[in-house]
Design an enzyme around this catalytic site. Structure first.
Site, PDB file in Angstrom:
ATOM      1  N   ASP A 153       0.882  -1.168   0.000  1.00 27.92           N
ATOM      2  CA  ASP A 153       0.000   0.000   0.000  1.00 27.92           C
ATOM      3  C   ASP A 153       0.917   1.214   0.000  1.00 27.92           C
ATOM      4  O   ASP A 153       2.142   1.067   0.106  1.00 27.92           O
ATOM      5  CB  ASP A 153      -0.919   0.001   1.243  1.00 27.92           C
ATOM      6  CG  ASP A 153      -2.245   0.714   0.970  1.00 27.92           C
ATOM      7  OD1 ASP A 153      -2.221   1.892   0.593  1.00 27.92           O
ATOM      8  OD2 ASP A 153      -3.298   0.073   1.127  1.00 27.92           O
ATOM      9  N   HIS A 230      -3.755   2.964  -4.613  1.00 27.77           N
ATOM     10  CA  HIS A 230      -2.967   2.754  -3.392  1.00 27.77           C
ATOM     11  C   HIS A 230      -1.525   2.360  -3.726  1.00 27.77           C
ATOM     12  O   HIS A 230      -0.941   1.497  -3.070  1.00 27.77           O
ATOM     13  CB  HIS A 230      -3.595   1.656  -2.519  1.00 27.77           C
ATOM     14  CG  HIS A 230      -4.796   2.116  -1.761  1.00 27.77           C
ATOM     15  ND1 HIS A 230      -4.710   2.799  -0.580  1.00 27.77           N
ATOM     16  CD2 HIS A 230      -6.118   1.998  -2.026  1.00 27.77           C
ATOM     17  CE1 HIS A 230      -5.929   3.081  -0.139  1.00 27.77           C
ATOM     18  NE2 HIS A 230      -6.806   2.614  -1.003  1.00 27.77           N
ATOM     19  N   GLU A 289     -10.425   2.125  -4.497  1.00 27.67           N
ATOM     20  CA  GLU A 289     -10.102   3.533  -4.288  1.00 27.67           C
ATOM     21  C   GLU A 289      -9.064   4.096  -5.246  1.00 27.67           C
ATOM     22  O   GLU A 289      -8.267   4.948  -4.868  1.00 27.67           O
ATOM     23  CB  GLU A 289      -9.661   3.754  -2.828  1.00 27.67           C
ATOM     24  CG  GLU A 289     -10.804   3.520  -1.852  1.00 27.67           C
ATOM     25  CD  GLU A 289     -10.403   3.578  -0.393  1.00 27.67           C
ATOM     26  OE1 GLU A 289      -9.206   3.641  -0.106  1.00 27.67           O
ATOM     27  OE2 GLU A 289     -11.321   3.547   0.460  1.00 27.67           O
TER      28      GLU A 289
END
Ligand code: ZN
Length: 655
Positions: A153, A230, A289
């Site tokens: 991440d 990410h 996301e």
């Protein structure tokens, strides 16, 4: 026998009634067996004859089914597979942690779902192999069988990849030990061996050991490598993966460029190395996301969209998902991703991990296998008790009762798609929880709930009071085993005012919102226009249907419908800086008898204290007044500082 020791013996008998997850069926008999090293545990394979003679024929075909008998002749385990015998031994372990005096019993058991998972995020705060082993042991005791590791991440790349060595050399290390320290110091990466660098990563040897340990525990490990969002850290290590702007400069946000051949070369090389280490059928590619913002201006992305006839950037992500799914399929693996992979079209064989299904805003994808991990019930980074009782966390509230009050079938999945539910998973995101005691405090006992929902038949896990009693017993075992746990016995519980309606002068009175001062009716609809005067305070959760969120100053007028004496006007605000929600800098109260001429009668101000407001916090803004009026105007001013853009309020109290 001395009378006292007789009673002590009675007290310390362990039986199947305290086991988590609750077995499908058990009976107890008269008598006890005292466990010692001399007690033989006989393990028999359930042969055709045995299966024919038992009445639950189809259930015995389930991976992990077993029958455990404790009686005069000793202990006998019958199972079809070694996994079943392993689970029977977990029952013995749980019982023996209570007492070596075991009640005669017969336990017949099998799992409801084949997938009973737990996710650990080791990017935001690194957890090493030893810590992962420890949590795997806990999972095994709970008969959980899938460990999902969020390996990479923005906060750090945590797995050795030989073909891209800069990933771990540069971005497994950073300035700031915890995620909070790191983000506060500007999110800077460091390098392996540099002074002040903290972090780490799993070597290939570590991964092999984790997989070997998982096999011993009858568990699977699913690695997650995030694409294309990410990915800040991957772009820092390998800038060629980023999009370009119109002038040909690299754009560094959190997304890889889905139109760049380098991205696919990277994906294939990384996946090749990952699948060599992890034998899991599914490989998690993240997919959540992605901002997709740079894709709109990137000449490569625009050219690909034109070529493919795409009309929106979500289709670029879908294009990437299809290519990744194809590649994984060619290697005999299946693509697994977070629910945003459904945007723009989903590859046929893809498995979806559903986490935001609130009110059907994200319906489960028809015809695809799914794993349910709704953030409302399974995100254990959320606090489990009142904000003043718990360390820093998000301003929401997910007590054990809510973690337990969740049926993966009912109300979540359409009946025609229920056979696609593979199982359930809880997730530990680690923004606030370094690996170790605090992470365990967040996990236990809530992971007990996920384990039971995933294992026990629905009708066996609907009695929360009974579950809570068993959780208290198992928490003692966990404490003895050296786990950090939440103090369930001294739980404070939900906000008192949220569970007891409040009486005051404005309850039920009409509220007028000033022009241009409406609230977010989509994500925070609350109970509607009457929410500020319905006598209902918000719970500890900012997501409940009590709180209203404003992206502007609040300016409302309440009509009390007659002139009355007023002695107090005020309201509670919620602050949660991680979501840009902050306390107002000033609240002003005005009153009027005719609704035209208003007179200021009070105010309450607040000065931002940076530290105090990062996570969930609640504060009353009120003032004693001494007036007679019919109309009350309540104005709350936002802090103009960046990152303080929203206000959240539940009730305006007038007394
Ligand atoms: Zn691009």
């Amino acid at each position: 026998m001395h009378i006292l020791s007789f009673f002590l013996t009675l007290l310390l008998v362990a039986g199947p009634q305290s086991i988590i997850p609750r077995p499908v069926d058990y009976t107890t008999g008269q008598g006890q067996l005292v466990y010692s090293d001399n007690v033989q545990v006989k393990v028999k394979v359930a042969d055709r004859k045995f299966i024919r003679e038992t009445k639950d024929l189809p259930e015995w075909s389930k991976e992990g089914a077993y029958r455990l008998t404790i009686g005069r002749k000793g202990i006998e385990i019958v199972s079809v597979t070694e996994t079943g015998a392993f689970y029977a031994r977990q029952d013995l372990s749980q019982m023996r942690a209570v007492s070596d005096t075991l009640q005669y019993c017969v336990i017949t058991d099998w799992p409801r779902f084949g997938y009973r998972g737990l996710m650990l995020d080791i990017s935001r705060n690194y957890g090493d192999k030893e810590w992962i082993f420890k949590e795997m042991d806990a999972m095994a005791l709970l008969k959980m069988n899938v460990l999902h590791i969020h390996l990479v991440d923005g906060a750090g790349w945590r797995i050795q990849i030989d073909s891209y060595p800069e990933l771990t050399r540069k971005t497994a290390w950073r300035i700031g030990e915890t995620y909070e320290e790191w983000t506060k110091s500007g999110g800077r990466y460091s390098e392996e061996g540099a002074p002040g660098a903290s972090g780490g990563y799993l070597t290939k040897e570590d991964c092999k050991e984790i997989v070997a340990r998982a096999a011993e525990l009858h568990m699977e490990v699913i690695p997650e490598i995030e694409f294309p969002g990410h990915s800040n850290e991957a772009l820092v290590a390998y800038p060629e993966l980023a999009c370009e702007d119109a002038a040909g400069h690299k754009v560094f946000n959190s997304d890889m460029c889905p139109s760049n051949p380098a991205t696919y070369k990277f994906f294939e090389s990384v996946i090749d190395e990952v699948i060599e280490l992890f034998p899991s059928k599914m490989i998690h590619i993240g997919g959540d996301e992605a901002s997709r913002s740079a894709w709109k201006n990137c000449p490569h992305c625009q050219a690909l969209m034109k070529k493919e006839g795409f009309t929106n950037v979500a289709q670029l992500q879908s294009y990437m998902n299809h290519r990744m799914a194809e590649y994984l399929k060619s290697k005999g693996r299946r693509l697994l991703g977070w629910d945003e992979i459904t945007h723009g079209g989903l590859p046929d064989d893809a498995v979806v991990m559903m986490r935001e299904t609130e009110d059907g805003k994200k319906p489960t994808p028809h015809g695809h296998d799914i794993i349910l991990t709704p953030d409302t019930h399974c995100y254990f980074n959320y606090p489990q008790d009142a904000p003043f009782k718990v360390p820093a966390a998000f301003a929401t509230y997910l007590p054990l009762k809510v973690a337990y009050d969740f049926d993966p079938m009912e109300s979540w999945v359409k009946p025609e798609d229920r056979h696609h539910v593979l199982g359930v998973q809880c997730c530990l995101w680690t923004e606030y929880s370094p690996a170790g005691e605090y992470s365990e405090y967040l996990l236990y006992p809530r992971a007990f709930a996920t384990a039971e929902i995933g294992w026990s038949p629905r009708e066996r896990c609907s009695d929360y009071a009974d579950f809570r009693e068993r959780a208290l017993v198992l928490l003692d075992t966990f404490k003895d085993m050296g786990y950090g746990t939440f103090d369930l016995a001294n739980e404070y519980g939900d906000r008192y005012e949220a569970t007891h309606p409040v009486r005051h002068l404005a309850v039920g009175k009409p509220v007028k919102y000033a022009e241009g001062h409406g609230w977010d009716t989509y994500w925070y609809p609350s109970t509607g226009e009457t929410a500020l005067t319905d006598g209902l305070f918000g719970t500890w959760s900012f997501k409940d249907r009590r709180w209203q969120r404003f992206y502007c100053d609040i300016d409302v007028t309440i009509d009390l419908e007659k002139v009355v004496p007023i002695h107090y006007i005020g309201a509670t605000f919620l602050s949660q800086r991680i979501h840009s929600v902050a306390f107002p800098v000033k609240v002003e109260m005005f009153v009027s008898k005719d609704g035209k001429d208003f007179e200021k009668c009070g105010e309450s101000t607040y000065r931002m204290r940076d530290e105090a407001q990062v996570t969930g916090d609640y504060m009353d803004f009120g003032a004693p007044v001494n007036v007679e009026a019919r109309y009350v105007r309540f104005v709350a001013h936002r802090d103009p500082a960046p990152g303080h853009s929203a206000l959240q309020i539940d009730e305006i109290v007038v007394n």
